[in-house]
Design a protein around this motif. Sequence first.
Motif, PDB file in Angstrom:
ATOM      1  N   MET A   1      15.143 -47.668 -12.522  1.00  0.00           N
ATOM      2  CA  MET A   1      14.341 -47.885 -11.311  1.00  0.00           C
ATOM      3  C   MET A   1      13.755 -46.568 -10.834  1.00  0.00           C
ATOM      4  N   GLY A   2      12.524 -46.575 -10.358  1.00  0.00           N
ATOM      5  CA  GLY A   2      11.885 -45.376  -9.855  1.00  0.00           C
ATOM      6  C   GLY A   2      10.556 -45.143 -10.529  1.00  0.00           C
ATOM      7  N   VAL A   3      10.210 -43.884 -10.719  1.00  0.00           N
ATOM      8  CA  VAL A   3       8.944 -43.497 -11.353  1.00  0.00           C
ATOM      9  C   VAL A   3       9.270 -42.695 -12.599  1.00  0.00           C
ATOM     10  N   SER A   4       8.663 -43.068 -13.720  1.00  0.00           N
ATOM     11  CA  SER A   4       8.916 -42.369 -14.979  1.00  0.00           C
ATOM     12  C   SER A   4       7.598 -42.047 -15.665  1.00  0.00           C
ATOM     13  N   GLY A  29       9.725 -43.138  -2.787  1.00  0.00           N
ATOM     14  CA  GLY A  29       8.987 -43.612  -3.948  1.00  0.00           C
ATOM     15  C   GLY A  29       7.547 -43.146  -3.972  1.00  0.00           C
ATOM     16  N   TRP A  30       6.908 -43.124  -2.803  1.00  0.00           N
ATOM     17  CA  TRP A  30       5.514 -42.673  -2.743  1.00  0.00           C
ATOM     18  C   TRP A  30       5.407 -41.194  -3.099  1.00  0.00           C
ATOM     19  N   TYR A  31       6.359 -40.393  -2.602  1.00  0.00           N
ATOM     20  CA  TYR A  31       6.346 -38.970  -2.942  1.00  0.00           C
ATOM     21  C   TYR A  31       6.632 -38.756  -4.423  1.00  0.00           C
ATOM     22  N   ASP A  32       7.555 -39.534  -4.980  1.00  0.00           N
ATOM     23  CA  ASP A  32       7.863 -39.404  -6.409  1.00  0.00           C
ATOM     24  C   ASP A  32       6.655 -39.776  -7.270  1.00  0.00           C
ATOM     25  N   LEU A  33       5.942 -40.810  -6.851  1.00  0.00           N
ATOM     26  CA  LEU A  33       4.739 -41.212  -7.579  1.00  0.00           C
ATOM     27  C   LEU A  33       3.689 -40.114  -7.522  1.00  0.00           C
ATOM     28  N   ALA A  34       3.492 -39.544  -6.342  1.00  0.00           N
ATOM     29  CA  ALA A  34       2.522 -38.454  -6.201  1.00  0.00           C
ATOM     30  C   ALA A  34       2.885 -37.288  -7.114  1.00  0.00           C
ATOM     31  N   ALA A  35       4.163 -36.915  -7.135  1.00  0.00           N
ATOM     32  CA  ALA A  35       4.603 -35.783  -7.947  1.00  0.00           C
ATOM     33  C   ALA A  35       4.397 -36.059  -9.436  1.00  0.00           C
ATOM     34  N   ALA A  36       4.675 -37.294  -9.861  1.00  0.00           N
ATOM     35  CA  ALA A  36       4.533 -37.629 -11.279  1.00  0.00           C
ATOM     36  C   ALA A  36       3.075 -37.574 -11.719  1.00  0.00           C
ATOM     37  N   VAL A  37       2.173 -38.103 -10.903  1.00  0.00           N
ATOM     38  CA  VAL A  37       0.757 -38.102 -11.253  1.00  0.00           C
ATOM     39  C   VAL A  37       0.216 -36.672 -11.273  1.00  0.00           C
ATOM     40  N   ARG A  38       0.588 -35.883 -10.274  1.00  0.00           N
ATOM     41  CA  ARG A  38       0.115 -34.498 -10.236  1.00  0.00           C
ATOM     42  C   ARG A  38       0.627 -33.704 -11.451  1.00  0.00           C
ATOM     43  N   ALA A  39       1.888 -33.915 -11.799  1.00  0.00           N
ATOM     44  CA  ALA A  39       2.456 -33.191 -12.932  1.00  0.00           C
ATOM     45  C   ALA A  39       1.777 -33.595 -14.241  1.00  0.00           C
ATOM     46  N   ALA A  40       1.520 -34.880 -14.390  1.00  0.00           N
ATOM     47  CA  ALA A  40       0.847 -35.338 -15.615  1.00  0.00           C
ATOM     48  C   ALA A  40      -0.546 -34.740 -15.719  1.00  0.00           C
ATOM     49  N   GLY A  41      -1.271 -34.730 -14.619  1.00  0.00           N
ATOM     50  CA  GLY A  41      -2.628 -34.190 -14.637  1.00  0.00           C
ATOM     51  C   GLY A  41      -2.675 -32.698 -14.861  1.00  0.00           C
ATOM     52  N   ALA A  42      -1.610 -32.009 -14.457  1.00  0.00           N
ATOM     53  CA  ALA A  42      -1.567 -30.547 -14.611  1.00  0.00           C
ATOM     54  C   ALA A  42      -1.154 -30.118 -16.011  1.00  0.00           C
ATOM     55  N   ASP A  43      -0.620 -31.048 -16.789  1.00  0.00           N
ATOM     56  CA  ASP A  43      -0.196 -30.732 -18.152  1.00  0.00           C
ATOM     57  C   ASP A  43      -1.435 -30.485 -19.021  1.00  0.00           C
ATOM     58  N   PRO A  44      -1.572 -29.297 -19.593  1.00  0.00           N
ATOM     59  CA  PRO A  44      -2.777 -28.982 -20.382  1.00  0.00           C
ATOM     60  C   PRO A  44      -2.936 -29.846 -21.625  1.00  0.00           C
ATOM     61  N   GLU A  45      -1.854 -30.494 -22.058  1.00  0.00           N
ATOM     62  CA  GLU A  45      -1.932 -31.365 -23.224  1.00  0.00           C
ATOM     63  C   GLU A  45      -2.420 -32.772 -22.887  1.00  0.00           C
ATOM     64  N   VAL A  46      -2.473 -33.099 -21.591  1.00  0.00           N
ATOM     65  CA  VAL A  46      -2.861 -34.446 -21.147  1.00  0.00           C
ATOM     66  C   VAL A  46      -4.342 -34.472 -20.807  1.00  0.00           C
ATOM     67  N   ARG A  47      -5.047 -35.470 -21.311  1.00  0.00           N
ATOM     68  CA  ARG A  47      -6.469 -35.614 -21.022  1.00  0.00           C
ATOM     69  C   ARG A  47      -6.796 -36.924 -20.309  1.00  0.00           C
ATOM     70  N   GLY A  78       6.947 -40.919   7.689  1.00  0.00           N
ATOM     71  CA  GLY A  78       7.232 -40.644   6.286  1.00  0.00           C
ATOM     72  C   GLY A  78       6.366 -41.457   5.348  1.00  0.00           C
ATOM     73  N   VAL A  79       6.216 -42.742   5.653  1.00  0.00           N
ATOM     74  CA  VAL A  79       5.429 -43.588   4.758  1.00  0.00           C
ATOM     75  C   VAL A  79       3.937 -43.281   4.884  1.00  0.00           C
ATOM     76  N   ASN A  80       3.475 -42.930   6.085  1.00  0.00           N
ATOM     77  CA  ASN A  80       2.080 -42.521   6.236  1.00  0.00           C
ATOM     78  C   ASN A  80       1.785 -41.305   5.358  1.00  0.00           C
ATOM     79  N   ARG A  81       2.658 -40.328   5.429  1.00  0.00           N
ATOM     80  CA  ARG A  81       2.455 -39.109   4.649  1.00  0.00           C
ATOM     81  C   ARG A  81       2.649 -39.365   3.158  1.00  0.00           C
ATOM     82  N   GLY A  82       3.636 -40.201   2.824  1.00  0.00           N
ATOM     83  CA  GLY A  82       3.893 -40.508   1.427  1.00  0.00           C
ATOM     84  C   GLY A  82       2.733 -41.232   0.772  1.00  0.00           C
ATOM     85  N   CYS A  83       2.189 -42.240   1.466  1.00  0.00           N
ATOM     86  CA  CYS A  83       1.024 -42.951   0.935  1.00  0.00           C
ATOM     87  C   CYS A  83      -0.164 -42.014   0.791  1.00  0.00           C
TER      88      CYS A  83
END
Length: 254
Positions: A1-4, A29-47, A78-83
């Motif tokens: 359960m969570g974001v992977s 969950g909203w913060y975890d989703l934000a972190a996962a998307v940002r990390a994926a986009g910052a990976d130089p191997e990801v297009r 919290g949810v306002n900021r997370g969204c």
Amino acid sequence: MGVSTTAPEEGVAVVTVDFPPVNALPVRGWYDLAAAVRAAGADPEVRCVVLTAAGRGFNAGVDIKELQRSRDHGALIGVNRGCFEAFAAVYDCEVPVVAAVHGFCVGGGIGLVGNADAIVASDDATFGLPELDRGALGAATHLARLVPQHLMRTLYYTSRTVTAAELHRHGSVWQVVPRNQLHEAALELAREIAAKDGSLLRLAKAAINGIDPVDVRRSYRYEQGFTFEANLGGVADRVRATFGTTADGGQEQA
């Protein structure tokens, strides 16, 4: 359960949300989703990033029960900021984001797909904002990116949903496929995008965001102010008090 996050093939990252039973996300969950998307986009191997979900539907918005348990405005803030962070992470992702949508996509789900670069949906997917039925406001900014202005207003005021096929006719959904073909269809589009030069893709994403006629971050933040006002004035509590579970057991909200 969570974001992977997984990397099923070269140049493509898949971020999967899994919060049973209906993907109504808590604040964390909203913060975890934000972190996962940002990390994926910052990976130089990801297009290209594919944003998808496990379970019965893509996203049922905010976990209203978490708000109901809160004795102050801490959960609401919290949810306002997370969204805000999650929606902005999709929009600001350094590479294109393909949203793969199945089942229900409501409330906060609209914020995610409205800020995505492309949408592939299963033929059972439905989209809508039940905010007025849930004691909140918000994400009209993102719904307006999916449908024409007057349809957006009608959907918002009535809390009705539209199908993936209807959004395909409006041009906001790239492709509609049977549910068992959704994952491969999203990967196929991501694969085509990821075949481009990574540096040029990043420049293209920045350029396209730069010519948007509406600043989605500012307009959504403006909407959130009215959500907070509804809570301070007691309107939101009065509406939420009538909220139990949806027809499918969900907890829809944005």
